[in-house]
Design an enzyme around this catalytic site. Structure first.
Site, PDB file in Angstrom:
ATOM      1  N   ASN A 125       0.841  -1.192   0.000  1.00 13.27           N
ATOM      2  CA  ASN A 125       0.000   0.000   0.000  1.00 13.27           C
ATOM      3  C   ASN A 125       0.879   1.245   0.000  1.00 13.27           C
ATOM      4  O   ASN A 125       1.980   1.257   0.558  1.00 13.27           O
ATOM      5  CB  ASN A 125      -1.001  -0.006   1.165  1.00 13.27           C
ATOM      6  CG  ASN A 125      -0.383  -0.115   2.538  1.00 13.27           C
ATOM      7  OD1 ASN A 125       0.587  -0.841   2.751  1.00 13.27           O
ATOM      8  ND2 ASN A 125      -0.958   0.589   3.496  1.00 13.27           N
ATOM      9  N   ILE A 126       0.362   2.280  -0.650  1.00 11.88           N
ATOM     10  CA  ILE A 126       1.094   3.537  -0.783  1.00 11.88           C
ATOM     11  C   ILE A 126       0.121   4.670  -0.486  1.00 11.88           C
ATOM     12  O   ILE A 126      -0.872   4.835  -1.196  1.00 11.88           O
ATOM     13  CB  ILE A 126       1.684   3.698  -2.202  1.00 11.88           C
ATOM     14  CG1 ILE A 126       2.612   2.520  -2.518  1.00 11.88           C
ATOM     15  CG2 ILE A 126       2.424   5.032  -2.323  1.00 11.88           C
ATOM     16  CD1 ILE A 126       3.013   2.425  -3.978  1.00 11.88           C
ATOM     17  N   GLU A 127       0.387   5.431   0.564  1.00  9.92           N
ATOM     18  CA  GLU A 127      -0.478   6.535   0.948  1.00  9.92           C
ATOM     19  C   GLU A 127       0.120   7.856   0.482  1.00  9.92           C
ATOM     20  O   GLU A 127       1.313   7.945   0.205  1.00  9.92           O
ATOM     21  CB  GLU A 127      -0.643   6.559   2.466  1.00  9.92           C
ATOM     22  CG  GLU A 127      -1.287   5.303   3.005  1.00  9.92           C
ATOM     23  CD  GLU A 127      -1.321   5.241   4.518  1.00  9.92           C
ATOM     24  OE1 GLU A 127      -1.963   4.313   5.022  1.00  9.92           O
ATOM     25  OE2 GLU A 127      -0.708   6.088   5.205  1.00  9.92           O
TER      26      GLU A 127
ATOM     27  N   CYS B 266      -4.071   0.587  -2.534  1.00  8.17           N
ATOM     28  CA  CYS B 266      -3.895  -0.607  -1.710  1.00  8.17           C
ATOM     29  C   CYS B 266      -2.785  -1.502  -2.263  1.00  8.17           C
ATOM     30  O   CYS B 266      -2.407  -1.413  -3.429  1.00  8.17           O
ATOM     31  CB  CYS B 266      -5.190  -1.406  -1.666  1.00  8.17           C
ATOM     32  SG  CYS B 266      -6.590  -0.522  -0.960  1.00  8.17           S
TER      33      CYS B 266
ATOM     34  N   GLU C 171      -2.999  -4.642  -2.971  1.00  3.93           N
ATOM     35  CA  GLU C 171      -3.522  -5.474  -4.060  1.00  3.93           C
ATOM     36  C   GLU C 171      -3.539  -4.706  -5.379  1.00  3.93           C
ATOM     37  O   GLU C 171      -3.221  -5.253  -6.437  1.00  3.93           O
ATOM     38  CB  GLU C 171      -4.945  -5.963  -3.728  1.00  3.93           C
ATOM     39  CG  GLU C 171      -5.021  -6.829  -2.496  1.00  3.93           C
ATOM     40  CD  GLU C 171      -5.206  -6.040  -1.196  1.00  3.93           C
ATOM     41  OE1 GLU C 171      -5.565  -6.666  -0.189  1.00  3.93           O
ATOM     42  OE2 GLU C 171      -4.996  -4.805  -1.179  1.00  3.93           O
TER      43      GLU C 171
ATOM     44  N   CYS D 271      -9.852  -5.145   0.602  1.00  4.43           N
ATOM     45  CA  CYS D 271     -11.019  -4.276   0.758  1.00  4.43           C
ATOM     46  C   CYS D 271     -12.010  -4.561  -0.373  1.00  4.43           C
ATOM     47  O   CYS D 271     -11.703  -5.294  -1.321  1.00  4.43           O
ATOM     48  CB  CYS D 271     -10.596  -2.809   0.752  1.00  4.43           C
ATOM     49  SG  CYS D 271     -10.088  -2.191  -0.873  1.00  4.43           S
TER      50      CYS D 271
ATOM     51  N   CYS E  29     -10.733  -3.704  -3.909  1.00  2.18           N
ATOM     52  CA  CYS E  29      -9.694  -4.637  -4.363  1.00  2.18           C
ATOM     53  C   CYS E  29     -10.270  -6.015  -4.667  1.00  2.18           C
ATOM     54  O   CYS E  29      -9.787  -6.707  -5.561  1.00  2.18           O
ATOM     55  CB  CYS E  29      -8.562  -4.725  -3.351  1.00  2.18           C
ATOM     56  SG  CYS E  29      -7.529  -3.240  -3.384  1.00  2.18           S
TER      57      CYS E  29
END
Length: 130
Positions: free
Chosen positions: A41-43, A52, A54, A85, A88
């Protein structure tokens, strides 16, 4: 599930960029022909934007030639048995069948294996959009 799919998801989780949620996640996808693609995941600062694990893995999968997904592994540092989620689940279902195995992992390995059909019993189907 081969241990290497779990290890790929765990290694991806270690590369997560999650400074806002502090909830690193890793995912790995194995294609029907045995290729493995992983993602974290990359915010971003406009949280909750970002993507996410995935989704990142699916990006690598598509750029690597795509195909059919045979199995998926998902791991989160702070939650045993994390599942993809809802968004995803639908993204994975685009390239997987209802029988595709989804391995829910903790730090030591697979905790439970379910199918895409279990996770997304009433997902959108591409054949209905044609």
């Amino acid at each position: 599930m081969s241990h290497d799919l779990f290890e790929a998801a765990k290694a991806a989780m270690a590369k997560a960029y999650a400074p806002y949620s502090r909830f690193p996640v890793g995912a790995a996808i194995r294609t029907a022909d045995g290729k493995v693609f992983a993602g974290a995941n990359i915010e971003v600062a406009s949280y909750p934007e970002g993507w996410c694990a995935e989704t990142t893995a699916l990006g690598h999968f598509v750029m690597g030639g795509g195909g059919r997904i045979a199995e998926v592994a998902v791991i989160a540092e702070r939650m045993p048995k994390v599942t993809p989620c809802g968004g995803c689940r639908q993204r994975l279902a685009e390239f997987a069948g209802p029988e595709t195995k989804v391995h829910l992992c903790d730090a030591t390995g697979v905790v439970e294996t379910v199918t895409m059909g279990d996770l997304l019993p009433y997902g959108f189907r591409a054949d209905l959009l044609k």
